[in-house]
Design a protein around this motif. Sequence first.
Motif, PDB file in Angstrom:
ATOM      1  N   SER A  86       0.830  -1.211   0.000  1.00  0.00           N
ATOM      2  CA  SER A  86       0.000   0.000   0.000  1.00  0.00           C
ATOM      3  C   SER A  86       0.861   1.256   0.000  1.00  0.00           C
ATOM      4  CB  SER A  86      -0.937   0.004   1.200  1.00  0.00           C
ATOM      5  OG  SER A  86      -1.867  -1.041   1.103  1.00  0.00           O
ATOM      6  N   LEU A  87       1.950   1.231   0.761  1.00  0.00           N
ATOM      7  CA  LEU A  87       2.842   2.392   0.789  1.00  0.00           C
ATOM      8  C   LEU A  87       3.517   2.613  -0.562  1.00  0.00           C
ATOM      9  CD1 LEU A  87       4.449   1.951   4.330  1.00  0.00           C
ATOM     10  CD2 LEU A  87       2.835   3.732   3.600  1.00  0.00           C
ATOM     11  N   VAL A  88       3.991   1.542  -1.165  1.00  0.00           N
ATOM     12  CA  VAL A  88       4.621   1.659  -2.482  1.00  0.00           C
ATOM     13  C   VAL A  88       3.594   2.123  -3.513  1.00  0.00           C
ATOM     14  CG1 VAL A  88       5.702   0.352  -4.356  1.00  0.00           C
ATOM     15  CG2 VAL A  88       6.484   0.030  -2.002  1.00  0.00           C
ATOM     16  N   ASN A  89       2.384   1.599  -3.432  1.00  0.00           N
ATOM     17  CA  ASN A  89       1.341   2.017  -4.368  1.00  0.00           C
ATOM     18  C   ASN A  89       0.970   3.481  -4.168  1.00  0.00           C
ATOM     19  OD1 ASN A  89       1.281  -0.420  -5.655  1.00  0.00           O
ATOM     20  ND2 ASN A  89      -0.525  -1.171  -4.592  1.00  0.00           N
ATOM     21  N   ALA A  90       1.001   3.945  -2.937  1.00  0.00           N
ATOM     22  CA  ALA A  90       0.752   5.377  -2.686  1.00  0.00           C
ATOM     23  C   ALA A  90       1.830   6.220  -3.356  1.00  0.00           C
ATOM     24  CB  ALA A  90       0.702   5.645  -1.189  1.00  0.00           C
ATOM     25  N   LEU A  91       3.065   5.794  -3.256  1.00  0.00           N
ATOM     26  CA  LEU A  91       4.163   6.504  -3.904  1.00  0.00           C
ATOM     27  C   LEU A  91       3.986   6.506  -5.427  1.00  0.00           C
ATOM     28  CD1 LEU A  91       6.909   7.946  -3.764  1.00  0.00           C
ATOM     29  CD2 LEU A  91       7.977   5.683  -3.791  1.00  0.00           C
ATOM     30  N   ILE A  92       3.602   5.370  -5.981  1.00  0.00           N
ATOM     31  CA  ILE A  92       3.364   5.294  -7.426  1.00  0.00           C
ATOM     32  C   ILE A  92       2.243   6.244  -7.822  1.00  0.00           C
ATOM     33  CG2 ILE A  92       2.527   3.789  -9.293  1.00  0.00           C
ATOM     34  CD1 ILE A  92       4.034   1.469  -7.847  1.00  0.00           C
ATOM     35  N   ALA A  93       1.182   6.303  -7.026  1.00  0.00           N
ATOM     36  CA  ALA A  93       0.055   7.205  -7.336  1.00  0.00           C
ATOM     37  C   ALA A  93       0.485   8.662  -7.292  1.00  0.00           C
ATOM     38  CB  ALA A  93      -1.097   6.960  -6.360  1.00  0.00           C
ATOM     39  N   VAL A  94       1.266   9.020  -6.295  1.00  0.00           N
ATOM     40  CA  VAL A  94       1.751  10.401  -6.182  1.00  0.00           C
ATOM     41  C   VAL A  94       2.614  10.747  -7.391  1.00  0.00           C
ATOM     42  CG1 VAL A  94       3.304  11.898  -4.852  1.00  0.00           C
ATOM     43  CG2 VAL A  94       1.571  10.537  -3.666  1.00  0.00           C
ATOM     44  N   LEU A  95       3.508   9.837  -7.755  1.00  0.00           N
ATOM     45  CA  LEU A  95       4.364  10.084  -8.925  1.00  0.00           C
ATOM     46  C   LEU A  95       3.538  10.177 -10.209  1.00  0.00           C
ATOM     47  CD1 LEU A  95       7.374   7.724  -8.115  1.00  0.00           C
ATOM     48  CD2 LEU A  95       7.352  10.235  -8.078  1.00  0.00           C
ATOM     49  N   ALA A  96       2.517   9.341 -10.338  1.00  0.00           N
ATOM     50  CA  ALA A  96       1.670   9.391 -11.537  1.00  0.00           C
ATOM     51  C   ALA A  96       0.957  10.731 -11.637  1.00  0.00           C
ATOM     52  CB  ALA A  96       0.656   8.248 -11.510  1.00  0.00           C
ATOM     53  N   HIS A  97       0.455  11.220 -10.521  1.00  0.00           N
ATOM     54  CA  HIS A  97      -0.200  12.539 -10.539  1.00  0.00           C
ATOM     55  C   HIS A  97       0.808  13.638 -10.881  1.00  0.00           C
ATOM     56  CE1 HIS A  97      -4.149  11.234  -9.398  1.00  0.00           C
ATOM     57  NE2 HIS A  97      -3.728  10.686  -8.282  1.00  0.00           N
ATOM     58  N   ALA A  98       2.022  13.509 -10.347  1.00  0.00           N
ATOM     59  CA  ALA A  98       3.051  14.506 -10.647  1.00  0.00           C
ATOM     60  C   ALA A  98       3.441  14.482 -12.126  1.00  0.00           C
ATOM     61  CB  ALA A  98       4.280  14.260  -9.771  1.00  0.00           C
ATOM     62  N   LEU A  99       3.302  13.313 -12.746  1.00  0.00           N
ATOM     63  CA  LEU A  99       3.650  13.172 -14.165  1.00  0.00           C
ATOM     64  C   LEU A  99       2.475  13.443 -15.101  1.00  0.00           C
ATOM     65  CD1 LEU A  99       5.941  10.027 -13.944  1.00  0.00           C
ATOM     66  CD2 LEU A  99       6.645  12.390 -14.384  1.00  0.00           C
ATOM     67  N   GLY A 100       1.339  13.850 -14.531  1.00  0.00           N
ATOM     68  CA  GLY A 100       0.237  14.274 -15.378  1.00  0.00           C
ATOM     69  C   GLY A 100      -1.049  13.486 -15.306  1.00  0.00           C
ATOM     70  N   ALA A 101      -1.105  12.434 -14.492  1.00  0.00           N
ATOM     71  CA  ALA A 101      -2.375  11.714 -14.358  1.00  0.00           C
ATOM     72  C   ALA A 101      -3.383  12.653 -13.702  1.00  0.00           C
ATOM     73  CB  ALA A 101      -2.192  10.457 -13.512  1.00  0.00           C
ATOM     74  N   PRO A 102      -4.610  12.687 -14.211  1.00  0.00           N
ATOM     75  CA  PRO A 102      -5.594  13.613 -13.656  1.00  0.00           C
ATOM     76  C   PRO A 102      -5.938  13.290 -12.202  1.00  0.00           C
ATOM     77  CG  PRO A 102      -6.543  12.321 -15.464  1.00  0.00           C
ATOM     78  CD  PRO A 102      -5.134  11.903 -15.322  1.00  0.00           C
ATOM     79  N   ASP A 103      -6.218  14.333 -11.448  1.00  0.00           N
ATOM     80  CA  ASP A 103      -6.560  14.157 -10.038  1.00  0.00           C
ATOM     81  C   ASP A 103      -7.847  13.360  -9.859  1.00  0.00           C
ATOM     82  OD1 ASP A 103      -4.316  15.512  -9.173  1.00  0.00           O
ATOM     83  OD2 ASP A 103      -5.340  17.455  -9.098  1.00  0.00           O
ATOM     84  N   ASP A 104      -8.725  13.382 -10.848  1.00  0.00           N
ATOM     85  CA  ASP A 104     -10.001  12.680 -10.723  1.00  0.00           C
ATOM     86  C   ASP A 104      -9.970  11.264 -11.323  1.00  0.00           C
ATOM     87  OD1 ASP A 104      -9.828  13.452 -13.358  1.00  0.00           O
ATOM     88  OD2 ASP A 104     -11.916  14.109 -13.504  1.00  0.00           O
ATOM     89  N   PHE A 105      -8.790  10.732 -11.572  1.00  0.00           N
ATOM     90  CA  PHE A 105      -8.655   9.351 -12.068  1.00  0.00           C
ATOM     91  C   PHE A 105      -8.853   8.414 -10.876  1.00  0.00           C
ATOM     92  CE2 PHE A 105      -5.978   5.738 -13.679  1.00  0.00           C
ATOM     93  CZ  PHE A 105      -6.789   5.408 -14.748  1.00  0.00           C
ATOM     94  N   ARG A 106     -10.075   7.914 -10.732  1.00  0.00           N
ATOM     95  CA  ARG A 106     -10.493   7.177  -9.534  1.00  0.00           C
ATOM     96  C   ARG A 106      -9.607   5.994  -9.145  1.00  0.00           C
ATOM     97  NH1 ARG A 106     -14.602   7.649  -6.529  1.00  0.00           N
ATOM     98  NH2 ARG A 106     -14.907   5.413  -6.394  1.00  0.00           N
ATOM     99  N   PRO A 107      -9.085   5.207 -10.084  1.00  0.00           N
ATOM    100  CA  PRO A 107      -8.254   4.077  -9.656  1.00  0.00           C
ATOM    101  C   PRO A 107      -6.990   4.490  -8.887  1.00  0.00           C
ATOM    102  CG  PRO A 107      -8.974   3.773 -11.910  1.00  0.00           C
ATOM    103  CD  PRO A 107      -9.359   5.169 -11.519  1.00  0.00           C
TER     104      PRO A 107
END
Length: 126
Positions: free
Chosen positions: A9-30
């Motif tokens: 879960s911690l690693v996945n949180a880091l991946i999610a933060v990095l994805a948002h920083a790289l342009g994934a939309p904030d409203d991308f529910r997954p």
Amino acid sequence: MFVAFLLSSLVNALIAVLAHALGAPDDFRPLEPSSYVFLTALGVLGGSVGWTLVRRFSPDPERLLRRLVPSVVVLSFVPDFFLFGEGEVTGVVALLLMHVAVAVIAVPTYYRVMPLSSVRATRSPG
């Protein structure tokens, strides 16, 4: 198993933060914690059930798991591929990395908590 879930879960949180920083939309529910933490728990739990069944019923669990684990991870990608249709590449790539991260963390945990060698040692020959 809880440790595998927590680390995943911690690693996945880091991946999610990095994805948002790289342009994934904030409203991308997954990529919202309520989505990926729940699915991480299901993945770790489901993997442990599968591991237990293979340990119990396979005559050669090590060999079977060497094939089964990568196959299951690749199959777990399938639902995420449908999200490419929404045009969200960065978020989907992040989700695929999350699947791999969970496997990379959970499999060594299963080996440690449910070693395969002890299964062979307790089975009677023939």
